[in-house]
Scaffold this active site. Structure first.
Site, PDB file in Angstrom:
ATOM      1  N   GLU A 132      28.385  59.369  56.867  1.00  0.00           N
ATOM      2  CA  GLU A 132      29.209  59.980  57.900  1.00  0.00           C
ATOM      3  C   GLU A 132      28.616  61.349  58.243  1.00  0.00           C
ATOM      4  OE1 GLU A 132      33.364  60.615  56.994  1.00  0.00           O
ATOM      5  OE2 GLU A 132      33.821  60.977  59.083  1.00  0.00           O
ATOM      6  N   GLU A 182      34.702  58.838  51.752  1.00  0.00           N
ATOM      7  CA  GLU A 182      35.525  57.649  51.494  1.00  0.00           C
ATOM      8  C   GLU A 182      34.807  56.304  51.650  1.00  0.00           C
ATOM      9  OE1 GLU A 182      35.836  59.708  54.224  1.00  0.00           O
ATOM     10  OE2 GLU A 182      36.286  58.543  56.029  1.00  0.00           O
ATOM     11  N   ASN A 183      33.490  56.227  51.474  1.00  0.00           N
ATOM     12  CA  ASN A 183      32.774  54.955  51.614  1.00  0.00           C
ATOM     13  C   ASN A 183      33.561  53.808  50.983  1.00  0.00           C
ATOM     14  OD1 ASN A 183      30.410  56.603  52.363  1.00  0.00           O
ATOM     15  ND2 ASN A 183      30.483  57.141  50.203  1.00  0.00           N
ATOM     16  N   HIS A 237      43.200  61.804  49.079  1.00  0.00           N
ATOM     17  CA  HIS A 237      42.721  61.754  50.462  1.00  0.00           C
ATOM     18  C   HIS A 237      41.682  60.639  50.639  1.00  0.00           C
ATOM     19  CE1 HIS A 237      41.572  63.692  54.359  1.00  0.00           C
ATOM     20  NE2 HIS A 237      40.400  63.136  54.073  1.00  0.00           N
ATOM     21  N   GLU A 238      40.679  60.647  49.782  1.00  0.00           N
ATOM     22  CA  GLU A 238      39.619  59.642  49.930  1.00  0.00           C
ATOM     23  C   GLU A 238      40.169  58.243  49.661  1.00  0.00           C
ATOM     24  OE1 GLU A 238      37.247  60.899  51.408  1.00  0.00           O
ATOM     25  OE2 GLU A 238      37.634  62.979  50.850  1.00  0.00           O
ATOM     26  N   GLU A 264      41.251  61.418  60.126  1.00  0.00           N
ATOM     27  CA  GLU A 264      41.332  62.625  59.312  1.00  0.00           C
ATOM     28  C   GLU A 264      42.716  63.289  59.382  1.00  0.00           C
ATOM     29  OE1 GLU A 264      39.418  62.980  57.085  1.00  0.00           O
ATOM     30  OE2 GLU A 264      37.536  62.036  57.679  1.00  0.00           O
TER      31      GLU A 264
HETATM   32  N1  TRP Z   1      35.183  61.802  55.746  1.00  0.00           N
HETATM   33  C1  TRP Z   1      35.021  62.887  54.797  1.00  0.00           C
HETATM   34  C2  TRP Z   1      36.430  63.305  54.447  1.00  0.00           C
HETATM   35  O1  TRP Z   1      37.050  62.741  53.616  1.00  0.00           O
HETATM   36  C3  TRP Z   1      34.265  64.035  55.374  1.00  0.00           C
HETATM   37  C4  TRP Z   1      32.821  64.122  55.024  1.00  0.00           C
HETATM   38  C5  TRP Z   1      32.270  63.943  53.810  1.00  0.00           C
HETATM   39  C6  TRP Z   1      31.757  64.471  55.878  1.00  0.00           C
HETATM   40  N2  TRP Z   1      30.929  64.170  53.881  1.00  0.00           N
HETATM   41  C7  TRP Z   1      30.588  64.497  55.114  1.00  0.00           C
HETATM   42  C8  TRP Z   1      31.666  64.776  57.219  1.00  0.00           C
HETATM   43  C9  TRP Z   1      29.353  64.837  55.651  1.00  0.00           C
HETATM   44  C10 TRP Z   1      30.436  65.108  57.771  1.00  0.00           C
HETATM   45  C11 TRP Z   1      29.291  65.134  56.990  1.00  0.00           C
HETATM   46  O2  TRP Z   1      37.045  64.109  55.042  1.00  0.00           O
HETATM   47 ZN    ZN Z   2      38.895  62.544  55.298  1.00  0.00          ZN
END
Ligand code: TRP
Ligand code: ZN
Length: 873
Positions: free
Chosen positions: A125, A270-271, A303-304, A326
């Site tokens: 992400e 959150e993969n 959250h994740e 988000e």
């Molecule tokens: N989606 C992640 C969260 O839980 C955010 C995130 C993690 C992210 N690593 C990142 C966004 C690297 C941009 C780049 O909020």
């Molecule tokens: Zn998130």
């Protein structure tokens, strides 16, 4: 570096090809990794003449490309810096294979595939998958992934990817090598792909779902870190139970993996079934982490985990919809923390955080709506506006609709959009439709509500009162406005839920009422109140019912009354915040409001007395000063240094004037102090706060106590000790920092705190010190945590960062340029430390501009360039 181009929401078009499956073959070699990708491709407009297929790819060495196993002639495709174009793909379904080489070992960006310590890990992400293989790499392309990983068994004994492990074992053809095959049955966008290979130690536990399935929970950490995983594991189990209980949402696979990684740009990711965490958000116990850090870890783990439904099962159609996942997931993790601990304290914490980060963003050059309409680098939009303001919009829906109707809408949202890539409009539509199932009217205009998503800026609500004492009639005139923000000169009125009540002269609370504001100006007439000289006190925006800034014509007497009696914890705290603001702004302006300070002291004496405020955590909120950002926003010309010094002086004054009741309260603190988090947290907080006041007032006994805490058994108390000594130029401070250094230098996660403390300590030789930190043998410039500790510490050191000669600004700019060479995401986030420059005095502006000029003339990443351009626009 990367050319900047603008992406616009209006240009959104569905990707013209579906990719139902992706098969990846990842072969890890000594210096390189070879990735073979085979995608099933289905043109969406079948039959018609095929249109070109655009794929993304960054820093990939393309070795081969085949369609249906036919090697492609070079005339049939073109490879540019960051994309691959198939000029005439087949009009019928086909398979596309690419073979690429990537170099994770020299990838400092921490996007795509990279090395951290001895392991290889991924961060996709928002747009990192394109650094692993050629792919459209956009969230509306959902595929089923099957992944084979092959590596040396000794170096990489653990091989992980998303989904279920199908097979693992030796590779027959090559000695010493092994493989693992993973299959993820849930179609997902590429940003949720993950792969980890390394010498990791596993800590295992399990969770039985409501429907009786056993899920294996596996936490993977570097050797030696196993003892510090219990808190994260327990947090995960609590999260899983909460999502079942409150939302009826169960986990959907047989295993759930979490990996702790030292080099990570953000908090966690959150993969699908393979969450990757910044190691500082996993490794913790009471000796190594503070209460606040334990709570934060619990909430990030939640959250994740919650993203599995709000983000993964239902993902975003495009990155303009980022708040769909988000904002909603923050809302869910906020409710989780409130349920587990304290509704009141969590709401106050979140409101304070919003005011000090999001309001500041919304008032500055990088202000943007919760649903932006254009961006250059999407990484720049992982902001407090998308996350926290996004969560507030959802909370307002809950306030407007009532919890029951709102949760019915939530149920509909999760059922209706499961498996889809959705938009924020889809979300609001589902909430409203679910709410309306009972046939009752909504009570507000839904289209007007949706303006919240597209209009940036913090609304300002003004409330004026007219009191008719004879008839007991109170008339409120309420106006709302929103100041212009970049690109949005004219603003429309919003739907603003205002929860209010009256608090009688005897402290008796009235009933809480909801008033929906939706006009530029409206009035509310309250009849039949007891006739008295003054109207009853007005408690406003209870529960912080809307993310707005408000001003009412309340007198100091009225605020003191609310501070003492308001039965809404937020509103009570907020009344106190307004009083503190007054006091601090007066001091910063060089004229102490003696009368008001005396009045404050008297009400604090009441609170501190044995029969005063009993809950130490509540008492701490009432005694806490507003954040610097909030105060700056109230100054004509922002003077962060004056505000900092005002805070120090006020602490010293109160510590002196209230020494007796403060000491008495300190002595009452008994065995609860040693209880294990979350027990004893309030007592520890209150002790820390009292220490900081008394230490400021020169109490040597307290300074020694604070110093002793640094080598004591509780990290929370150690840090309170350090914090209370930090502003003071005294021997205990230097000893405390040295002892913390000596005790924790072998533990990088904790040692970052020492870097942050050193960097934020006000000292005459400020910048030289900071340079020695950057040159410190244990400073790892590749670790964003360490970089943020030092440079973030500097930004939070008003004496050094805001030095009158501008040296702090120039130093910061040079450092950001250096960080940007390796890590654009971290550099562009740091660059926002300058975003307040236009609010400073002319002289200070001139100094900041010198720093900004350094940035402007440097060779910057697209990310940092976008932020700098926004600040200069
Ligand atoms: N989606 C992640 C969260 O839980 C955010 C995130 C993690 C992210 N690593 C990142 C966004 C690297 C941009 C780049 O909020
Ligand atoms: Zn998130």
């Amino acid at each position: 570096m990367a050319p900047a181009s603008t992406v616009r929401l209006l240009d959104y078009r569905q990707y013209p090809f579906a990719i139902p499956s992706v098969s990846l073959d990842v072969v890890i070699e000594d210096r390189l990794v070879q990735v073979t990708s085979t995608m099933a491709v289905e043109p969406r407009a079948s039959g018609s003449a095929s249109e070109a297929m655009h794929l993304r790819g960054v820093e990939l060495e393309l070795l081969e490309i085949r369609i249906d196993d036919q090697v492609l002639a070079s005339a049939d495709y073109s490879v540019e810096t960051s994309r691959l174009v198939l000029k005439h793909p087949p009009a019928e379904p086909f398979s596309l294979t690419t073979v690429c080489r990537v170099d994770p070992f020299s990838n400092a960006s921490l996007e795509g595939l990279y090395a951290s310590g001895g392991m290889l890990t991924t961060q996709c992400e928002a747009e990192g998958f394109r650094r692993i293989t050629f792919h459209p790499d956009r969230p509306d392309v959902l595929s089923r992934y099957r992944v084979r990983i092959e590596a040396d068994r000794q170096m990489y004994p653990v091989l992980l990817s998303n989904g279920n492990l199908i097979r693992s074992g030796d590779v027959a053809s090559a000695s010493g090598r092994h493989e693992a095959i993973w299959d993820d049955p849930f179609p997902k966008p590429s940003y949720l792909f993950a792969l980890v290979a390394g010498d990791l130690r596993e800590v295992r536990d399990s969770f039985r779902t409501a429907s009786g399935r056993d899920v294996a929970l596996r936490l993977h950490v570097e050797p030696g870190d196993e003892p510090f995983t219990a808190h994260a594991m327990a947090s995960l189990q609590r999260s899983m139970a909460w999502d079942e209980k409150v939302y009826g949402l169960e986990y959907d696979l047989d295993e759930f993996n979490t990996v702790a990684v030292r080099h990570f740009n953000m908090g966690a990711m959150e993969n699908k079934s393979l969450n990757i965490f910044n190691s500082k958000l996993v490794l913790a116990d009471a000796e190594t982490a503070t209460d606040g850090e334990l709570e934060r870890i619990e909430s990030v783990v939640a959250h994740e985990y919650f993203h599995n439904w709000s983000g993964n099962r239902i993902t975003c159609r495009d990155w303009f919809q980022l708040s769909l996942k988000e904002g909603l997931t923050v809302f869910r993790d906020q409710c989780f923390t409130a349920d587990l601990h304290s509704q009141a304290l969590k709401r106050i914490e979140d409101a304070s955080m919003l005011r000090n980060t999001q309001f500041r963003e919304d008032a500055g050059p990088t202000a943007h709506p919760v649903k932006p309409d254009a961006y250059q680098a999407i990484d720049n939009f992982y902001t407090t506006t998308i996350y926290e303001k996004g969560a507030e919009l959802i909370r307002m829906l809950q306030t407007l609709l009532g919890k029951e109707r709102f949760m019915r809408g939530m149920g509909l949202y999760f059922r209706r959009h499961d498996g889809e890539a959705a938009t924020t409009n889809d979300f609001v539509a589902a909430i409203l439709q679910g709410a309306l199932e009972d046939g009752e009217p909504l009570g507000f205009d839904p289209e007007q509500f949706e303006r919240w998503y597209v209009q940036a800026g913090t609304p300002e609500v003004q409330i004026a009162r007219a009191w008719d004492p004879q008839h007991g009639r109170l008339t409120l005139t309420i106006r709302q406005t929103t100041a212009a923000t970049p690109g949005q000169p004219d603003k429309q009125p919003l739907v603003i839920p205002l929860l209010w009540s009256l608090v009688g002269a005897d402290g008796e609370p009235g009933e809480e009422q909801l008033l929906v504001l939706d006009q530029p100006e409206q009035t509310l007439v309250l009849e039949g109140l007891a006739s008295a000289e003054q109207p009853p006190a007005l408690s406003l925006f209870r529960q912080f019912s809307a993310p707005v800034h408000w001003q009412a014509d309340q007198s100091m007497t009225e605020l003191f009354h609310l501070f003492a009696y308001d039965n809404d914890p937020f509103a009570r705290w907020d009344a106190g915040q307004q009083l503190w603001q007054r006091l601090l702004l007066a001091r910063a302006a060089g004229d102490v409001d003696i009368a008001l300070e005396k009045q404050m002291q008297s009400s604090l004496e009441v609170l501190l007395a044995a029969d005063g405020e009993q809950d130490p955590a509540v008492l701490v909120t009432l005694l806490s000063f507003p954040g610097g950002a909030e105060l700056e926003a109230l100054q004509e010309v922002a003077e962060p240094l004056d505000l900092y010094l005002a805070g120090c002086a006020l602490r010293e004054q109160l510590g002196t004037a209230l020494a007796i009741p403060l000491k008495a309260r300190l002595e009452q603190m008994g065995p609860q102090l040693d209880q294990v988090w979350p027990e004893g947290q309030g007592e520890r907080q209150l002790t820390g706060l009292i220490w900081s006041w008394l230490a400021a007032a020169g109490d040597h006994q307290v300074r020694d106590q604070a110093l002793d805490a640094v080598t004591g058994p509780s990290m929370t108390m150690a840090r309170y000790g350090l914090r209370s000594l930090q502003p003071l130029d005294c021997v205990q401070r230097e000893k405390a920092l040295q002892r913390f250094h000596d005790r924790w230098q072998q533990r990088p996660v904790i040692f970052d705190t020492w870097f942050a403390l050193e960097a934020s300590t006000p000292r005459a030789d400020g910048l030289e010190r900071i340079q020695t930190l950057l040159d410190h043998p244990r400073f790892d410039p590749m670790a964003p945590n360490a970089v943020r500790a030092v440079l973030g510490g500097l930004a939070g050191n008003p004496v050094v960062f805001h030095a009158a000669d501008g040296s702090g600004y120039r130093f910061m700019a040079q450092q950001i340029i250096a960080v940007d060479q390796r890590n654009a995401i971290t550099a562009s986030r740091l660059a926002k430390v300058f975003s307040r420059w236009r609010f400073y005095s002319k002289e200070r502006q001139r100094q900041v501009l010198e720093g900004l000029a350094l940035l402007q003339s440097a060779e910057l990443s697209a990310n940092t360039r976008e932020v700098v351009d926004m600040m200069m626009a």
